[in-house]
Design a protein around this motif. Structure first.
Motif, PDB file in Angstrom:
ATOM      1  N   ASP A 244     138.370 109.752  35.332  1.00  0.00           N
ATOM      2  CA  ASP A 244     137.448 109.496  36.430  1.00  0.00           C
ATOM      3  C   ASP A 244     137.380 107.970  36.590  1.00  0.00           C
ATOM      4  O   ASP A 244     137.705 107.229  35.660  1.00  0.00           O
ATOM      5  N   ASP A 246     134.667 105.732  38.644  1.00  0.00           N
ATOM      6  CA  ASP A 246     133.342 105.099  38.569  1.00  0.00           C
ATOM      7  C   ASP A 246     132.566 105.644  37.363  1.00  0.00           C
ATOM      8  O   ASP A 246     132.334 106.844  37.259  1.00  0.00           O
ATOM      9  N   GLY A 247     132.191 104.753  36.467  1.00  0.00           N
ATOM     10  CA  GLY A 247     131.495 105.173  35.254  1.00  0.00           C
ATOM     11  C   GLY A 247     132.427 105.335  34.061  1.00  0.00           C
ATOM     12  O   GLY A 247     131.970 105.562  32.947  1.00  0.00           O
ATOM     13  N   ASP A 369     132.545 110.811  33.168  1.00  0.00           N
ATOM     14  CA  ASP A 369     131.183 110.486  32.743  1.00  0.00           C
ATOM     15  C   ASP A 369     130.167 111.455  33.334  1.00  0.00           C
ATOM     16  O   ASP A 369     128.968 111.259  33.198  1.00  0.00           O
ATOM     17  N   ASP A 373     133.065 116.252  36.307  1.00  0.00           N
ATOM     18  CA  ASP A 373     134.421 115.880  35.874  1.00  0.00           C
ATOM     19  C   ASP A 373     134.937 116.910  34.863  1.00  0.00           C
ATOM     20  O   ASP A 373     136.077 117.365  34.943  1.00  0.00           O
TER      21      ASP A 373
HETATM   22 MG   LIG Z   1     132.005 108.964  37.435  1.00  0.00          MG
END
Ligand SMILES: [Mg+2]
Length: 403
Positions: A244, A246-247, A369, A373
């Motif tokens: 993933d 973002d994060g 995160d 996901d």
């Molecule tokens: Mg994320």
């Protein structure tokens, strides 16, 4: 902005040791696993972002033209050019002949060997100002078939004659990262890079070498060509890590779409490189509902990913493919307002990548995160690991050890 760099492939040699097989066909075009050996080299260069590829042809150069369409199709987005030497010039002479077409720095492959290394590890290592290039070296149990290479720390010091006694040692892996300044050390006429140029540069302390314990094979002998039929395609089937974005790679600031909004998570680049070094494909799978919501466009997403690729490359790391889903059922941009089978927790992005790449799914996994996901990974039939912050490289290490 293009970050695509140049890869030059030496395809002009006569495959004398292969006898009748190379009577009419240049060695790099011999079929391996049902397609030209060269197509694997082009794919490997392309996935490391070397998408401008220059073939230096000589012997039976006419054979390349009919194959170009298929070679381009094997690696979409590559720019493939063939340059034909006017007479046999040797590997060094061919390079000198190509002078007007060469970048200031370029990757060089021998067209008859495949060395499965993280190419960006080779190209991102610093050299002193007078350094001419860096060789990828392969540790070999028995070097009797080859001339071994003697190193002193980071430097290649000497190229040794073939020694029938053999024994363990390092050999030239046929993958080079070179400065164009190498041309100043190539005389006119027939010149061999391996026998005439590199040994002198080594003695002068201007040649670097890095050893990799990775798969290597050259198709120069009938038995190695036979061996390549199964081992090379098998080598291309790699486990994959799905990340993933973002994060995981960058801190999640909600709807990031410009480089100045990206703060890399600690260890993120090292984690990507660790997967590259370990021979994994690395894929990013990211929901980008900001497109459907009208906050930014697909262009922003793609430009950002190109920028991220450039930052990663400086650290010897790369992502093989960035997949993103611009759709959301509650969007405001009509073209992107829908329920998509690609938006996580649906597994569409992962499934597409599994279809497009020769992935060893059994050994693949995802890091995300968010529980969506993990659900997407599970729906695609692979484990997902939930990253709760901290150092991504440390987390990746524990994930790899758990495999
Ligand atoms: Mg994320």
């Amino acid at each position: 902005m293009s970050i695509s760099r140049q890869c030059v492939i030496l395809v002009g040699g006569k495959g004398t040791r292969l006898g009748a097989l190379t009577k009419n066909t240049p060695k790099p075009l011999l079929p391996v696993g049902g397609r030209p050996f060269l197509s694997y080299l082009i794919q490997e260069a392309a996935r490391h972002n070397f998408k401008r590829i220059l073939l230096l042809a000589g012997f039976k150069a006419d054979a390349f033209e009919p194959e170009l369409a298929a070679l381009r199709a094997a690696a979409p987005g590559v720019e493939l050019t063939v340059l034909v030497e006017p007479e046999p010039l040797g590997t060094g002479g061919a390079l000198k002949f190509a002078a007007p077409y060469l970048d200031d720095q370029f990757l060089l492959f021998n067209g008859d060997s495949f060395f499965d290394v993280n190419l960006l590890d080779l190209t991102s290592r610093p050299m002193k100002a007078d350094g001419i290039g860096r060789l990828a070296l392969k540790r070999q149990q028995d070097v009797s078939r080859y001339g071994a290479v003697e190193v002193d720390g980071e430097y290649v010091r000497k190229f040794l004659e073939k020694n029938p006694a053999g024994g363990p040692g390092l050999i030239n892996g046929g993958v080079y990262w070179l400065n164009k300044a190498v041309l100043d050390h190539i005389g006119s006429g027939f010149v061999s890079l391996e026998s005439d140029v590199l040994p002198k540069l080594a003695v002068a302390g201007r040649l670097y070498g890095t050893a990799y314990d990775r798969f290597m094979l050259d198709i120069g002998l009938p038995n190695t060509l036979e061996e390549a039929q199964s081992t090379v395609p098998a080598q291309m089937r790699r486990p994959a890590i799905f990340l993933d974005r973002d994060g995981v790679l960058n801190h999640d600031v909600e709807y990031a779409h410009k480089p100045d909004q990206i703060v890399w998570v600690d260890g993120a680049m090292d984690a990507v490189k660790a997967f590259n070094d370990a021979g994994y494909y690395v894929f990013v799978v990211t929901n980008q509902a900001g497109v459907a919501r009208g906050f930014y466009t697909e262009d922003h997403v793609q430009t950002l990913h190109t920028w991220m690729a450039g930052e990663l490359a400086k650290r010897g790391a790369h992502v093989d493919a960035f997949a993103y889903c611009p759709y959301h059922p509650e969007g405001v941009v009509p073209a992107y307002t829908k329920t998509s089978s690609h938006r996580k927790p649906a597994p569409g992005m992962i499934l597409d990548l599994l279809k497009a790449w020769p992935v060893d799914k059994e050994r693949s996994f995802l890091i995300g995160d968010n529980t969506t996901d993990i659900e997407a990974a599970r729906a695609a039939g692979m484990p997902g690991h939930l990253f709760k912050g901290g150092n991504l490289a440390d987390f990746a290490k524990t994930c790899l050890q758990a495999r």
